[in-house]
Design an enzyme around this catalytic site. Structure first.
Site, PDB file in Angstrom:
ATOM      1  CD  GLU A  19       2.640   7.342   2.446  1.00 16.45           C
ATOM      2  OE1 GLU A  19       1.585   7.131   3.059  1.00 16.45           O
ATOM      3  OE2 GLU A  19       2.769   7.114   1.224  1.00 16.45           O
ATOM      4  CG  HIS A  28       1.924   0.502   5.689  1.00 19.28           C
ATOM      5  ND1 HIS A  28       1.931  -0.466   4.714  1.00 19.28           N
ATOM      6  CD2 HIS A  28       1.560   1.649   5.069  1.00 19.28           C
ATOM      7  CE1 HIS A  28       1.579   0.080   3.560  1.00 19.28           C
ATOM      8  NE2 HIS A  28       1.340   1.367   3.741  1.00 19.28           N
ATOM      9  CD  GLU A  62       0.791   2.590  -0.232  1.00 17.27           C
ATOM     10  OE1 GLU A  62       1.050   1.845   0.736  1.00 17.27           O
ATOM     11  OE2 GLU A  62       0.718   3.827  -0.132  1.00 17.27           O
ATOM     12  CE1 TYR A  81      -2.888   0.345  -0.829  1.00 14.47           C
ATOM     13  CE2 TYR A  81      -1.464   0.266   1.082  1.00 14.47           C
ATOM     14  CZ  TYR A  81      -2.323   0.959   0.254  1.00 14.47           C
ATOM     15  OH  TYR A  81      -2.608   2.272   0.531  1.00 14.47           O
ATOM     16  CG  HIS A 121       4.829   4.557   2.962  1.00 14.42           C
ATOM     17  ND1 HIS A 121       4.927   4.161   1.635  1.00 14.42           N
ATOM     18  CD2 HIS A 121       3.564   4.254   3.350  1.00 14.42           C
ATOM     19  CE1 HIS A 121       3.753   3.652   1.264  1.00 14.42           C
ATOM     20  NE2 HIS A 121       2.924   3.686   2.284  1.00 14.42           N
TER      21      HIS A 121
END
Ligand code: BES
Ligand code: ZN
Length: 588
Positions: free
Chosen positions: A260, A284, A307, A372, A288
């Protein structure tokens, strides 16, 4: 002494560098970045401890005068402490240095390792603690910095960074200097640089994609819908604070799916499935921009805040764009990853907590899907208990309160308690955060589609070969789940599945890799050949580790794995090499 991060020499009681000025030249022949970093300081002089790893330090100066410096011993995880004795009142210090050719945060690629095959390539991967191999700095997420950079590259190559472009010009040496400015304060692990033969395509007024010329058209097509993703994310989490969301598709040795880096997300080319079926990784990395880059984990011990929050956010974006059903499939795929990782870490249960204690532990070794998927499930428990409206309000307040801050799990807990009193106790937050494994009340995600996929997979039990027709209608995520639920297939079943579904030729690497793991274990010859090619080319650890593990299960596969590894190891990223080595060492 006020060390706040077990992975950094950063000392909170010392002056802090708030801004970096980088001037570096990329020397591809020697595989080094050479030049200077000027650290602007907020203090009044005195001792300043930096993190450094592998560099040659040429000189340190402040206001034209030499600054005494001392490099400490090379510690296995941390690298070296670079201690500077600043003159009184110093407002800046300049370190002249050169990176090591094998710096952990950099991979120098030969032309053969690129798509174009003509020019070399360099990319950085600084998370979790590799920025110190690129720049001597306070390499802790607890210390945020803005930066500007001038990067000199050979003629014909382009540099991109996790920053805004600020012009480029011919350099005296016959190359080009690219300038960058990053006005928002970032943790050091978000410093990023890539250099190669690069082209870009506009995708929206605030987004373009960069890639090598042979890949750019596919990249532009794959990520064409980025603006709708940005809009969905803004509706959920508030305005996008980083001006631009550009993306870079890297050569295949990039060890992660995505990274990211602000204003320039780095992506593996294995996302280019041709049908936009893997863009959840982009969702995803985009998420971030709020969870991770705006509100940042203070240290790797609080990695789940980055995460777990981001997986939760990614699936909210997915739900907004493609509906509840698509999100349920993503949660199911995540459940498989979580179960696998809990098994991989069964002898290290302390690494299955959310709030980690990593004194003396390399964050790269602690890395897994657990922060995660366990983290995202914990947040879902909070969300369900709070109710949608209250939770959405909480999330927006959380972003507002901690924007451009680096926080700990304890600060997160205090903020939940302050704004939603009683919620943590109701969720049994202590069990989620401080105890290993998955609490008994963990949410399970169910849907009629998931049940149907499990039933389809069960029909292939006991070596049976049912009519494969219903499988042909499955969407990519459904096919992946089907494969994940399939009982270990025989060679005859593999031949039938491959004939019906052309699995060995798939462009979706999630499906391809899951398939290869099953089929190499069954000794399916086309799969062995495809696995060989994949491992020679692709460095994404998510694929490389399980494929070596699967190969290692049979004598024939083991021989192939050892042979491929011996040939490919020098071309692997250091992280990939380590992951592959570990997978092979665990083989019987
Ligand atoms: N920030 C991570 C990658 C990372 C984590 C690099 C820790 C180094 C240390 C990135 O956002 C990420 O999570 N990538 C995932 C994709 C995702 C969809 C789960 C990956 O690379 O697979
Ligand atoms: Zn992530």
């Amino acid at each position: 002494m006020a060390r706040v991060d077990p992975h950094s020499h950063f000392d909170d009681a010392q002056p802090r560098s708030r801004h970096w000025r980088l001037r570096l030249r990329a020397d591809f022949a020697r595989k080094v970045l050479a030049g200077t970093v000027e650290l602007e300081l907020d203090g009044e002089g005195g001792t300043l401890d930096l993190d450094a790893k592998g560099q040659t330090i040429r000189a340190v100066s402040s206001g034209g005068a030499a600054v005494p410096f001392a490099l400490g011993p090379d510690e296995p995880v941390l690298g070296r402490r670079l201690r500077l004795e600043l003159p009184r009142g110093a407002r800046s210090v300049t370190v002249a240095y050169e990176t090591a050719p094998d710096a952990a945060g950099l991979q120098w690629l030969a032309p053969e390792q690129t798509a174009g095959k003509r020019r070399p390539f360099l990319f950085s991967q600084c998370q979790a603690i590799h920025a110190r191999g690129v720049v001597p700095c306070q390499d802790s997420a607890a210390a945020r910095v803005t930066y500007e950079a001038e990067i000199e590259v050979p003629e014909g190559l382009t540099a991109v960074m996790s920053a805004g472009p600020a012009g480029d010009a011919a350099s005296a040496g016959g190359g080009r200097v690219f300038k960058f400015r990053m006005p928002q304060p970032i943790p050091s692990y978000l410093l990023a640089l890539a250099i190669g033969e690069l082209e870009s395509r506009e995708l929206s007024p605030r987004s373009r994609v960069w890639a090598e010329p042979p890949v750019i058209a596919a990249a532009a097509a794959e990520f064409a819908e980025i603006e709708s993703m940005l809009a969905a994310a803004e509706a959920l989490f508030g305005p996008y604070d980083w001006e631009r969301f550009d993306m870079l598709v890297l050569p295949p040795s990039f060890p992660y799916g995505g990274m990211e880096n602000p204003r320039m997300t780095f992506l593996t080319p294995t996302l280019l499935a041709g049908d936009r079926s893997l863009v959840d990784v982009v969702a995803h990395e985009l998420a971030h921009s709020w969870t991770g880059n705006l509100v940042t984990n203070a240290t790797a011990e609080h990695f789940w805040l980055n995460e777990g929050f981001t997986v939760w956010a990614e699936r909210r974006i997915l739900k907004a764009l493609r509906g509840e059903g698509a999100a349920a499939l993503a949660w199911a795929i995540g459940q498989k990853a979580l179960d696998d990782e809990l098994a991989r870490f069964k002898d290290k249960p302390e690494l299955t907590r959310l709030r980690l204690h990593l004194d003396g532990v390399d964050p790269d070794d602690a890395f897994s899907s657990i922060p995660y998927e366990k983290g995202a499930r914990f947040l879902t428990v909070l969300e369900r208990l709070a109710g949608d409206a209250a939770w959405d309000r909480f999330v927006k307040n959380y972003m507002k309160r901690f924007r451009f801050k680096s926080i700990t799990t304890e600060e997160f807990r205090a903020f939940v308690e302050e704004t939603l009193p009683g919620l943590l106790a109701a969720a049994d937050a202590g069990a989620w955060l401080d105890r290993p494994g998955l609490p008994p009340g963990a949410p399970r995600f169910v849907s009629p589609r998931l049940d149907a996929l499990a039933a389809l997979a069960a029909r292939w039990g006991d070596g049976r070969i049912p009519e494969p027709a219903p499988l042909k209608a499955l969407a990519p995520a459904e096919l992946l789940i089907f494969l994940q639920k399939l009982p270990p297939p025989t060679a005859a079943q593999c031949a039938a599945l491959d004939a019906a579904l052309d699995l060995t030729a798939r462009g979706n690497y999630e499906i391809l890799n899951q398939w290869l793991c099953l089929a190499v274990a069954a000794g399916h010859p086309p799969a062995l050949a495809r696995a060989r090619r994949l491992l020679a080319e692709v460095g994404r650890m998510k694929f490389v580790r399980p494929l070596y593990q699967a190969l290692a299960r049979t004598p024939e596969g083991r021989a192939l794995a050892r042979e491929v590894f011996a040939a490919a190891a020098p071309t692997y990223h250091a992280l990939t090499r380590r992951a592959a080595e570990a997978a092979l060492a665990a083989a019987p």
